[in-house]
Scaffold this motif. Structure first.
Motif, PDB file in Angstrom:
ATOM      1  N   ALA A  44      -1.971  -4.655 -22.292  1.00 13.55           N
ATOM      2  CA  ALA A  44      -1.878  -4.287 -20.878  1.00 13.55           C
ATOM      3  C   ALA A  44      -2.641  -5.267 -19.997  1.00 13.55           C
ATOM      4  O   ALA A  44      -2.326  -5.436 -18.815  1.00 13.55           O
ATOM      5  CB  ALA A  44      -2.415  -2.874 -20.673  1.00 13.55           C
ATOM      6  N   VAL A  45      -3.649  -5.921 -20.551  1.00 17.04           N
ATOM      7  CA  VAL A  45      -4.422  -6.892 -19.782  1.00 17.04           C
ATOM      8  C   VAL A  45      -3.544  -8.066 -19.374  1.00 17.04           C
ATOM      9  O   VAL A  45      -3.599  -8.542 -18.231  1.00 17.04           O
ATOM     10  CB  VAL A  45      -5.634  -7.390 -20.601  1.00 17.04           C
ATOM     11  N   ALA A  46      -2.722  -8.540 -20.303  1.00 14.64           N
ATOM     12  CA  ALA A  46      -1.839  -9.666 -19.995  1.00 14.64           C
ATOM     13  C   ALA A  46      -0.852  -9.306 -18.887  1.00 14.64           C
ATOM     14  O   ALA A  46      -0.569 -10.113 -17.996  1.00 14.64           O
ATOM     15  CB  ALA A  46      -1.092 -10.105 -21.258  1.00 14.64           C
ATOM     16  N   GLU A  47      -0.338  -8.075 -18.922  1.00 14.61           N
ATOM     17  CA  GLU A  47       0.604  -7.625 -17.896  1.00 14.61           C
ATOM     18  C   GLU A  47      -0.073  -7.572 -16.533  1.00 14.61           C
ATOM     19  O   GLU A  47       0.489  -8.025 -15.521  1.00 14.61           O
ATOM     20  CB  GLU A  47       1.150  -6.245 -18.276  1.00 14.61           C
ATOM     21  N   ALA A  48      -1.285  -7.046 -16.500  1.00 18.94           N
ATOM     22  CA  ALA A  48      -2.009  -6.955 -15.241  1.00 18.94           C
ATOM     23  C   ALA A  48      -2.386  -8.343 -14.730  1.00 18.94           C
ATOM     24  O   ALA A  48      -2.328  -8.615 -13.524  1.00 18.94           O
ATOM     25  CB  ALA A  48      -3.263  -6.097 -15.416  1.00 18.94           C
ATOM     26  N   ALA A  49      -2.770  -9.223 -15.633  1.00 14.55           N
ATOM     27  CA  ALA A  49      -3.150 -10.582 -15.235  1.00 14.55           C
ATOM     28  C   ALA A  49      -1.958 -11.332 -14.664  1.00 14.55           C
ATOM     29  O   ALA A  49      -2.077 -12.043 -13.661  1.00 14.55           O
ATOM     30  CB  ALA A  49      -3.712 -11.340 -16.437  1.00 14.55           C
ATOM     31  N   GLU A  50      -0.799 -11.151 -15.276  1.00 18.02           N
ATOM     32  CA  GLU A  50       0.411 -11.811 -14.785  1.00 18.02           C
ATOM     33  C   GLU A  50       0.768 -11.296 -13.385  1.00 18.02           C
ATOM     34  O   GLU A  50       1.134 -12.077 -12.493  1.00 18.02           O
ATOM     35  CB  GLU A  50       1.576 -11.578 -15.742  1.00 18.02           C
ATOM     36  N   ARG A  53      -1.641 -12.855 -10.867  1.00 15.07           N
ATOM     37  CA  ARG A  53      -1.321 -14.258 -10.553  1.00 15.07           C
ATOM     38  C   ARG A  53      -0.074 -14.351  -9.674  1.00 15.07           C
ATOM     39  O   ARG A  53      -0.014 -15.153  -8.741  1.00 15.07           O
ATOM     40  CB  ARG A  53      -1.138 -15.051 -11.851  1.00 15.07           C
ATOM     41  N   ASP A  54       0.926 -13.523  -9.954  1.00 20.31           N
ATOM     42  CA  ASP A  54       2.144 -13.530  -9.124  1.00 20.31           C
ATOM     43  C   ASP A  54       1.819 -13.133  -7.680  1.00 20.31           C
ATOM     44  O   ASP A  54       2.340 -13.734  -6.729  1.00 20.31           O
ATOM     45  CB  ASP A  54       3.175 -12.573  -9.700  1.00 20.31           C
ATOM     46  N   ALA A  55       0.982 -12.124  -7.549  1.00 20.02           N
ATOM     47  CA  ALA A  55       0.652 -11.635  -6.203  1.00 20.02           C
ATOM     48  C   ALA A  55      -0.140 -12.678  -5.416  1.00 20.02           C
ATOM     49  O   ALA A  55       0.134 -12.933  -4.229  1.00 20.02           O
ATOM     50  CB  ALA A  55      -0.137 -10.328  -6.305  1.00 20.02           C
ATOM     51  N   THR A  56      -1.152 -13.275  -6.048  1.00 16.58           N
ATOM     52  CA  THR A  56      -1.963 -14.274  -5.336  1.00 16.58           C
ATOM     53  C   THR A  56      -1.144 -15.529  -5.028  1.00 16.58           C
ATOM     54  O   THR A  56      -1.305 -16.131  -3.961  1.00 16.58           O
ATOM     55  CB  THR A  56      -3.206 -14.660  -6.166  1.00 16.58           C
ATOM     56  N   ASP A  57      -0.263 -15.922  -5.947  1.00 16.31           N
ATOM     57  CA  ASP A  57       0.603 -17.074  -5.672  1.00 16.31           C
ATOM     58  C   ASP A  57       1.501 -16.803  -4.467  1.00 16.31           C
ATOM     59  O   ASP A  57       1.735 -17.690  -3.636  1.00 16.31           O
ATOM     60  CB  ASP A  57       1.468 -17.392  -6.904  1.00 16.31           C
ATOM     61  N   LEU A  58       1.995 -15.583  -4.398  1.00 16.83           N
ATOM     62  CA  LEU A  58       2.873 -15.213  -3.289  1.00 16.83           C
ATOM     63  C   LEU A  58       2.112 -15.280  -1.958  1.00 16.83           C
ATOM     64  O   LEU A  58       2.616 -15.817  -0.960  1.00 16.83           O
ATOM     65  CB  LEU A  58       3.416 -13.805  -3.533  1.00 16.83           C
ATOM     66  N   GLU A  90       8.039  -2.869  -8.768  1.00 14.71           N
ATOM     67  CA  GLU A  90       8.454  -3.110 -10.153  1.00 14.71           C
ATOM     68  C   GLU A  90       7.306  -2.957 -11.147  1.00 14.71           C
ATOM     69  O   GLU A  90       7.533  -2.997 -12.365  1.00 14.71           O
ATOM     70  CB  GLU A  90       9.054  -4.510 -10.274  1.00 14.71           C
ATOM     71  N   LEU A  91       6.094  -2.781 -10.645  1.00 14.00           N
ATOM     72  CA  LEU A  91       4.958  -2.628 -11.543  1.00 14.00           C
ATOM     73  C   LEU A  91       5.010  -1.264 -12.224  1.00 14.00           C
ATOM     74  O   LEU A  91       5.392  -0.263 -11.619  1.00 14.00           O
ATOM     75  CB  LEU A  91       3.639  -2.765 -10.773  1.00 14.00           C
ATOM     76  N   SER A  92       4.589  -1.252 -13.460  1.00 17.24           N
ATOM     77  CA  SER A  92       4.529   0.008 -14.200  1.00 17.24           C
ATOM     78  C   SER A  92       3.491   0.934 -13.577  1.00 17.24           C
ATOM     79  O   SER A  92       2.441   0.481 -13.092  1.00 17.24           O
ATOM     80  CB  SER A  92       4.171  -0.274 -15.664  1.00 17.24           C
ATOM     81  N   ASP A  93       3.786   2.213 -13.618  1.00 12.62           N
ATOM     82  CA  ASP A  93       2.831   3.182 -13.071  1.00 12.62           C
ATOM     83  C   ASP A  93       1.534   3.173 -13.859  1.00 12.62           C
ATOM     84  O   ASP A  93       0.479   3.556 -13.345  1.00 12.62           O
ATOM     85  CB  ASP A  93       3.439   4.595 -13.093  1.00 12.62           C
ATOM     86  N   GLU A  94       1.607   2.758 -15.144  1.00  8.01           N
ATOM     87  CA  GLU A  94       0.417   2.761 -15.994  1.00  8.01           C
ATOM     88  C   GLU A  94      -0.330   1.414 -15.950  1.00  8.01           C
ATOM     89  O   GLU A  94      -1.302   1.194 -16.677  1.00  8.01           O
ATOM     90  CB  GLU A  94       0.794   3.039 -17.461  1.00  8.01           C
ATOM     91  N   LEU A  95       0.142   0.484 -15.094  1.00  6.15           N
ATOM     92  CA  LEU A  95      -0.484  -0.841 -15.045  1.00  6.15           C
ATOM     93  C   LEU A  95      -1.950  -0.738 -14.652  1.00  6.15           C
ATOM     94  O   LEU A  95      -2.300  -0.018 -13.715  1.00  6.15           O
ATOM     95  CB  LEU A  95       0.248  -1.723 -14.022  1.00  6.15           C
ATOM     96  N   ARG A  96      -2.787  -1.469 -15.394  1.00  2.72           N
ATOM     97  CA  ARG A  96      -4.201  -1.491 -15.059  1.00  2.72           C
ATOM     98  C   ARG A  96      -4.395  -2.103 -13.672  1.00  2.72           C
ATOM     99  O   ARG A  96      -3.864  -3.160 -13.368  1.00  2.72           O
ATOM    100  CB  ARG A  96      -4.975  -2.315 -16.094  1.00  2.72           C
ATOM    101  N   GLY A  97      -5.149  -1.398 -12.802  1.00  3.32           N
ATOM    102  CA  GLY A  97      -5.432  -1.918 -11.470  1.00  3.32           C
ATOM    103  C   GLY A  97      -4.264  -1.843 -10.516  1.00  3.32           C
ATOM    104  O   GLY A  97      -4.216  -2.597  -9.524  1.00  3.32           O
ATOM    105  N   ARG A  98      -3.306  -0.939 -10.777  1.00  4.44           N
ATOM    106  CA  ARG A  98      -2.114  -0.893  -9.935  1.00  4.44           C
ATOM    107  C   ARG A  98      -2.454  -0.589  -8.476  1.00  4.44           C
ATOM    108  O   ARG A  98      -1.816  -1.122  -7.547  1.00  4.44           O
ATOM    109  CB  ARG A  98      -1.139   0.167 -10.457  1.00  4.44           C
ATOM    110  N   GLU A 126      -8.931  -7.905  -5.681  1.00  8.39           N
ATOM    111  CA  GLU A 126     -10.078  -8.256  -6.511  1.00  8.39           C
ATOM    112  C   GLU A 126     -10.254  -7.346  -7.730  1.00  8.39           C
ATOM    113  O   GLU A 126     -10.626  -7.820  -8.809  1.00  8.39           O
ATOM    114  CB  GLU A 126     -11.354  -8.282  -5.670  1.00  8.39           C
ATOM    115  N   PRO A 127     -10.014  -6.018  -7.631  1.00  5.48           N
ATOM    116  CA  PRO A 127     -10.156  -5.187  -8.839  1.00  5.48           C
ATOM    117  C   PRO A 127      -9.226  -5.619  -9.977  1.00  5.48           C
ATOM    118  O   PRO A 127      -9.531  -5.395 -11.149  1.00  5.48           O
ATOM    119  CB  PRO A 127      -9.811  -3.783  -8.336  1.00  5.48           C
ATOM    120  N   ALA A 128      -8.081  -6.233  -9.636  1.00  5.59           N
ATOM    121  CA  ALA A 128      -7.149  -6.684 -10.676  1.00  5.59           C
ATOM    122  C   ALA A 128      -7.480  -8.084 -11.181  1.00  5.59           C
ATOM    123  O   ALA A 128      -6.971  -8.519 -12.226  1.00  5.59           O
ATOM    124  CB  ALA A 128      -5.715  -6.658 -10.134  1.00  5.59           C
ATOM    125  N   GLU A 129      -8.337  -8.777 -10.447  1.00  6.39           N
ATOM    126  CA  GLU A 129      -8.666 -10.166 -10.821  1.00  6.39           C
ATOM    127  C   GLU A 129      -9.370 -10.231 -12.172  1.00  6.39           C
ATOM    128  O   GLU A 129      -9.254 -11.208 -12.913  1.00  6.39           O
ATOM    129  CB  GLU A 129      -9.552 -10.780  -9.736  1.00  6.39           C
TER     130      GLU A 129
END
Length: 389
Positions: A44-50, A53-58, A90-98, A126-129
């Protein structure tokens, strides 16, 4: 004279310890990074990290275009809001730091954006960073392992060279320094004197073209290390009639005036351009690569050397000198002559310094060798551990 062998000393010991310690520390760092990722949710960490990164890039890609009051700015804002809304939905409801992503969307959900709105969106994320940071730390730890392995491997090779040097030093220390080394020195020096005289005469008799052909042939003989002539000079000697003169003659002609030189060559300017500028190279063509060093190398190397120089000696010297080469080659295989004993004794007499003799006598060289072997074994064990790719 060969390079002296020195004690490993404190510096070398620190090098060895540091190489292993750094590799072990890098591995521990990687294990700790993996453990933190597992504690934070594993995959789940990899999903949240991705997602982070997508959000900050945007946000970074629109910060300049979507701020302001112009029509183009408003259009860019609409694009940003649409893309960011799609990302969050599109993020999962269970995503860490959603919740951080939803808060960031709220920060830009307005009709007009300023740079401060983008700053608030970044703050909201920042909480998702932390999830991206966990992966970055693991990657940095992996790179640290790679670097540490490279340095440890270099040290391992260096230890091998130090061990070889110490083993050779012990071999020299066990040499029979009272052995009759003159029995080996005499034929070797007699050959060197003979080939020097023969090559001097050869230069005076052979054309430059013939000498250059000899140099060209040496390309295929690793132990006959003649420097090759520059391409322009080689072509001149090969193609111009002046190549029929000897090298000493060409060097002499290069000092003539152009009017005098016109009596000897077709083009005085060409000879001066090709020969006068290469005087150092031409003067340096001598018997050096055909000589044999003292003290001599080990028997297998000397056999190879004498085998390779023999065709060249046959070209420039008389049969007596060729016979000296054959005799030296024979001595390397004559069990009654005991070449190895004399060669080792000659090396010992020539190479061992008083300090090295003292270190051999009091056992320091042997102790250093055992220390080096032990350290290499420990380093080898450390390198045998399989690391993450």
């Amino acid at each position: 004279m060969s390079e002296r062998v020195h004690s490993p000393g404190d510096d070398a010991s620190r090098d060895d310890h540091t190489a292993r310690e750094t590799l072990e520390a890098a591995r521990e760092r990687f294990e700790q990074a993996e453990a933190r990722i597992d504690d934070a949710g594993g995959d789940a960490v990899a999903e949240a990290a991705e997602a982070y990164r997508d959000a900050t890039d945007l946000l970074e890609s629109y910060v300049d275009r979507a701020t302001g009051t112009g029509r183009e700015n408003f259009q860019a804002y609409l694009e940003l809001e649409g893309k960011f809304d799609s990302l969050v939905s599109e993020l999962s409801d269970e995503l860490r730091g959603r919740e951080a992503f939803e808060d960031a969307l709220d920060a830009i959900d307005k009709r007009r954006l300023s740079e401060s709105d983008f700053e608030r969106a970044h703050e909201a994320l920042e909480p998702a960073e932390q999830y991206a940071q966990l992966l970055e730390e693991r990657e940095a730890a992996r790179e640290a392992i790679d670097e540490a392995r490279t340095n440890a491997a270099k040290r391992y090779r260096a230890l091998g060279e130090e061990i070889d040097a110490h083993e050779r030093l012990l071999e020299l220390g066990n040499a029979d320094i009272d052995a009759p080394v003159e029995e080996l020195r005499a034929p070797l020096e007699a050959y060197n004197e003979a080939i020097d005289e023969a090559f001097t005469a050869y230069r005076l008799e052979a054309s430059a073209r013939e000498v250059f052909a000899l140099l060209e042939r040496s390309r295929w003989y690793p132990f006959v290390e003649y420097e090759q002539p520059p391409d322009d000079l080689a072509a001149y000697v090969r193609d111009d009639p002046a190549g029929e003169y000897t090298i000493p003659e060409l060097l002499e002609y290069a000092d003539y005036s152009r009017s005098k030189l016109d009596h000897y060559v077709d083009s005085a300017d060409e000879l001066k351009r090709q020969v006068a500028t290469q005087r150092t190279f031409l003067d340096g063509i001598d018997a050096g690569p055909l000589r044999l060093e003292w003290p001599p190398t080990e028997a297998p190397v000397l056999r190879r050397k004498t085998r390779e120089i023999r065709p060249f000696v046959e070209r420039v010297a008389d049969e007596e000198t060729v016979a000296r080469v054959r005799e030296l080659r024979r001595l390397t295989t004559d069990s009654e002559f005991d070449f190895d004993r004399l060669q080792t004794a000659a090396q010992a007499v020539d190479q061992l310094t008083p300090t090295e003799r003292d270190r051999l006598a009091d056992g320091r060289v042997a102790a250093e060798l055992e220390e080096l072997r032990s350290e290499r074994a420990r380093l080898e064990a450390a390198l045998d551990v399989e690391d993450p790719i």
